[in-house]
Write a protein that holds these residues in place. Structure first.
Motif, short mmCIF file in Angstrom:
data_model
loop_
_atom_site.label_atom_id
_atom_site.label_comp_id
_atom_site.label_asym_id
_atom_site.label_seq_id
_atom_site.Cartn_x
_atom_site.Cartn_y
_atom_site.Cartn_z
N TRP A 163 -14.57 16.31 -56.95
CA TRP A 163 -13.47 16.91 -57.21
C TRP A 163 -13.36 18.50 -57.07
N ARG A 164 -14.37 19.14 -56.86
CA ARG A 164 -14.50 20.22 -56.91
C ARG A 164 -14.20 20.43 -54.82
N LYS A 165 -14.60 19.64 -54.65
CA LYS A 165 -13.97 19.75 -52.65
C LYS A 165 -12.45 19.42 -53.05
N ARG A 166 -11.99 18.59 -53.73
CA ARG A 166 -10.93 17.80 -54.07
C ARG A 166 -9.86 18.87 -54.03
N LEU A 167 -10.29 19.72 -55.10
CA LEU A 167 -9.49 20.80 -55.68
C LEU A 167 -9.93 22.05 -54.43
N ALA A 168 -10.24 22.56 -54.13
CA ALA A 168 -11.06 23.32 -53.70
C ALA A 168 -10.31 25.09 -53.16
N ASN A 169 -9.01 23.94 -51.62
CA ASN A 169 -7.99 25.17 -51.52
C ASN A 169 -6.77 24.62 -52.57
N LEU A 170 -6.65 24.38 -53.87
CA LEU A 170 -5.26 25.56 -54.47
C LEU A 170 -5.64 26.36 -55.34
N PRO A 171 -4.70 26.94 -54.82
CA PRO A 171 -4.90 28.53 -55.58
C PRO A 171 -5.19 28.27 -57.23
N ARG A 172 -5.83 29.29 -57.85
CA ARG A 172 -6.55 29.51 -59.13
C ARG A 172 -4.73 29.94 -59.98
N PRO A 173 -5.07 29.99 -61.32
CA PRO A 173 -5.36 29.43 -62.40
C PRO A 173 -5.46 28.01 -62.18
N LEU A 174 -6.04 26.69 -62.12
CA LEU A 174 -6.37 25.39 -61.99
C LEU A 174 -5.60 24.83 -63.69
N VAL A 175 -4.66 24.67 -64.14
CA VAL A 175 -4.03 24.31 -65.85
C VAL A 175 -3.96 22.54 -65.37
N ALA A 176 -5.17 21.98 -65.82
CA ALA A 176 -4.64 20.13 -66.15
C ALA A 176 -3.25 20.02 -66.95
N LEU A 177 -2.89 19.36 -66.81
CA LEU A 177 -1.40 18.38 -67.26
C LEU A 177 -1.41 17.15 -68.20
N VAL A 178 -1.27 16.95 -69.12
CA VAL A 178 -0.91 16.16 -69.80
C VAL A 178 0.38 16.06 -70.50
N TRP A 179 1.23 15.52 -70.62
CA TRP A 179 3.01 15.55 -71.04
C TRP A 179 2.86 14.11 -72.06
N ALA A 180 2.15 12.91 -72.35
CA ALA A 180 2.73 11.48 -73.06
C ALA A 180 1.19 11.24 -73.28
N GLY A 181 1.45 10.64 -74.33
CA GLY A 181 0.42 10.02 -74.61
C GLY A 181 0.76 8.24 -74.44
N LEU A 202 5.40 30.95 -63.08
CA LEU A 202 3.90 31.54 -63.57
C LEU A 202 3.23 31.35 -62.29
N GLY A 203 3.01 31.42 -61.61
CA GLY A 203 2.13 30.71 -60.20
C GLY A 203 0.98 29.97 -60.74
N LEU A 204 1.40 29.22 -61.21
CA LEU A 204 0.50 28.30 -61.78
C LEU A 204 -0.18 27.62 -61.15
N THR A 205 -1.06 26.42 -60.82
CA THR A 205 -0.93 24.72 -59.84
C THR A 205 -1.59 24.25 -61.34
N PHE A 206 -0.92 23.41 -61.59
CA PHE A 206 -1.24 22.77 -62.68
C PHE A 206 -1.12 21.36 -62.24
N LEU A 207 -2.16 20.27 -62.70
CA LEU A 207 -2.88 19.56 -61.79
C LEU A 207 -2.56 18.72 -62.85
N ALA A 208 -1.74 17.60 -62.76
CA ALA A 208 -1.50 16.10 -63.37
C ALA A 208 -2.02 14.86 -63.62
N VAL A 209 -3.37 15.67 -64.68
CA VAL A 209 -4.12 14.27 -65.06
C VAL A 209 -3.34 13.23 -66.04
N GLN A 210 -2.25 13.52 -66.02
CA GLN A 210 -1.64 12.05 -66.70
C GLN A 210 -1.77 10.69 -66.29
N LYS A 211 -2.14 10.11 -67.32
CA LYS A 211 -1.56 8.16 -66.85
C LYS A 211 -0.58 7.68 -67.51
N GLY A 212 -0.73 6.50 -67.31
CA GLY A 212 0.52 5.65 -67.57
C GLY A 212 1.07 6.03 -67.66
#
Length: 383
Positions: free
Chosen positions: A224-242, A265-275
Motif C-alpha cells: 500500500w505504501r507503493k500504491r499510495l506513494a504519488n498521492l498528495p498529502r495529507p492522506l485522510v482515510a474516510l468511512v461514511w457508513a456502517g 481543503l486540499g486533502l486527499t480522501f482515501l475511501a476505505v468504505q466497504k459495503g
C-alpha cells in the motif's frame, strides 16, 4: 379499551421508527396514565426519552421496569446500555450479561459444554476465549485477552472470526488462535470476549491498557505504501457508513454527499468504505478529491495497512475506528446525538483509545454542525 391500547401502541412504534420521539413520548405518557395500560409501555417510553438525549431520565424508567419485571431481559439489556453510556461499568457489565437471553440474540450464543470462567486462577488448565457480535466489538475487546491470561494463569486459546484471524495471530499474550467454525483444542473453561470486562471487573480507571495491541502486516504495508506513494498529502482515510443491518445504522451512518463542504481543503480522501455505500466514492461531490479503494481492499489486513500509512482516519462509528484505535493510529469519529454506549457522553476523547478524537452531534440528526467542526479541524491539519 384493550383494542384502543393496541392501536395506540402501534402508533407509538410507528412514530419512533420515524424518529418522531417527542410525539411518541407524549402519546406514551397519556397511555401510561391509564391504569389498564400494559407495563411494557414503560420500556418504549424509556427508549423514546433516551433517544432524545435524556439518558438519566431513561435510566430511572429502566430501573423501575427491571424492579417490577426482573425477568424481562430486553429491559435489562436496555438498562445495561444506559449504565455503560453513563460510565457506570460496575452495574453495566453485570446487566450486560443478559444480552443472550433475548429472542434475537439467543440464536448466536455459543453453546459450550464447559464451565464459564469466573475470573479465578486456573493454572495448568486451558481457557477458551471466543469472539461474538460484530467486527468492531471484537477489535475493541481483543485488548482484554492478555489480561485474562495474566489473571487466569492458564493456557489461553482465542477463537476468532476468520476475517480477523491474522491480526489476532500477531498479538502478544495469546498461546493459540483458532478460526471460528473450526474445532478448537481441548479446553477446561470458556468465556465470551465481551464477558471479560465483567469477569475481570474492568473499570474506567483500567483503560486504555497497553495500546497499540494490534500491528499491521509489513507485507501489506509495503504494497500500500507503493500504491499510495504519488498521492498528495495529507492522506485522510474516510468511512461514511456502517453496516446496514446494524440496529442503529440510520442514526450513525451518513452519505458521501454530506462531506461536500470539505471540498477545497486540499486533502486527499482515501475511501476505505466497504459495503453498499462504497459505490458513492465513484461519484464524489464536486471538488472533493476521493480515491476509491474498495475494489483493492480484500480484508482488514489491507485496511490496517492503509491506516498505518494515512495521516488520519475520519469515520462514523464503525469497525475501522476500532481498528485504528487498536493500531494506535489517529482517528476522528463522527457520532450521532445519542451514541453507542462505548463512546460515553459529552467528552471529546475516548478512554478506550488515546489516539481518537470525537465529534458529536449537538441535536438529533444534525450532521451539518459536525461537518462544520470537522472542516475547521481539517483545515488546521492542512496548515
Amino acid at each position: 379499551m384493550t383494542v384502543q391500547v393496541e392501536v395506540s401502541e402501534q402508533t407509538v412504534v410507528d412514530l419512533m421508527n420515524a424518529g418522531r420521539l417527542d410525539e411518541a413520548e407524549r402519546l406514551l405518557r397519556g397511555l401510561l396514565a391509564a391504569s389498564t395500560a400494559p407495563l411494557h409501555l414503560v420500556r418504549l417510553l424509556a427508549l423514546a426519552v433516551r433517544g432524545q438525549g435524556r439518558i438519566a431520565e431513561a435510566l430511572d424508567l429502566q430501573l423501575q421496569l427491571v424492579d417490577a419485571l426482573p425477568g424481562d431481559f430486553s429491559s435489562r439489556f436496555d438498562l445495561s446500555e444506559s449504565l455503560l453510556l453513563l460510565g457506570d461499568f460496575e452495574r453495566g457489565w453485570r446487566e450486560y450479561q443478559w444480552r443472550y437471553r433475548m429472542p434475537h440474540t439467543s440464536a448466536i450464543e455459543r453453546k459450550v459444554q464447559r464451565p464459564r470462567w469466573n475470573g479465578a486462577p486456573m493454572p495448568g488448565q486451558t481457557l477458551l476465549i471466543h469472539d461474538e457480535q460484530g467486527f468492531g466489538d471484537t477489535l475493541q475487546f481483543l485488548r482484554m485477552v492478555p489480561a485474562a491470561k495474566a489473571r487466569s494463569g492458564a493456557r489461553v486459546v482465542l477463537d476468532v472470526m476468520p476475517e480477523l484471524l491474522s491480526l489476532a495471530q500477531r498479538m502478544e499474550g495469546i498461546d493459540a488462535v483458532t478460526e471460528k467454525g473450526t474445532l478448537p483444542p481441548a479446553f477446561d473453561k470458556h468465556c465470551e470476549l465481551m464477558s471479560l470486562p465483567q469477569v475481570t471487573k474492568l473499570t474506567l480507571d483500567d483503560l486504555p491498557g497497553p495500546v497499540p495491541y494490534l500491528t499491521p502486516d509489513p507485507k501489506h504495508v509495503e504494497i500500500w505504501r507503493k500504491r499510495l506513494a504519488n498521492l498528495p498529502r495529507p492522506l485522510v482515510a474516510l468511512v461514511w457508513a456502517g453496516r446496514p443491518t446494524h440496529g442503529n445504522d440510520a442514526n450513525r451512518s451518513m452519505s458521501l454527499s454530506d462531506f461536500a463542504p470539505l471540498a477545497g481543503l486540499g486533502l486527499t480522501f482515501l475511501a476505505v468504505q466497504k459495503g453498499p455505500k462504497a459505490a458513492e466514492a465513484l461519484t464524489p461531490p464536486a471538488g472533493l478529491r476521493v480515491e476509491a479503494l474498495d475494489s483493492h481492499i480484500n480484508g482488514f489486513e489491507d485496511t490496517a495497512a492503509i491506516l498505518s500509512i494515512a495521516d488520519l482516519l475520519v469515520s462514523v462509528d464503525s469497525s475501522p475506528v476500532h481498528l485504528a484505535g487498536a493500531l494506535g493510529r489517529p482517528a476522528w469519529v463522527l457520532l450521532p446525538f445519542v451514541p453507542d454506549w462505548r463512546w460515553l457522553l459529552e467528552r471529546t476523547d475516548s478512554p478506550w483509545y488515546p489516539s481518537l478524537r470525537l465529534f458529536r452531534q449537538r441535536s438529533r440528526g444534525d450532521w451539518a454542525t459536525v461537518i462544520g467542526e470537522l472542516g475547521t479541524a481539517l483545515a488546521a491539519l492542512r496548515g
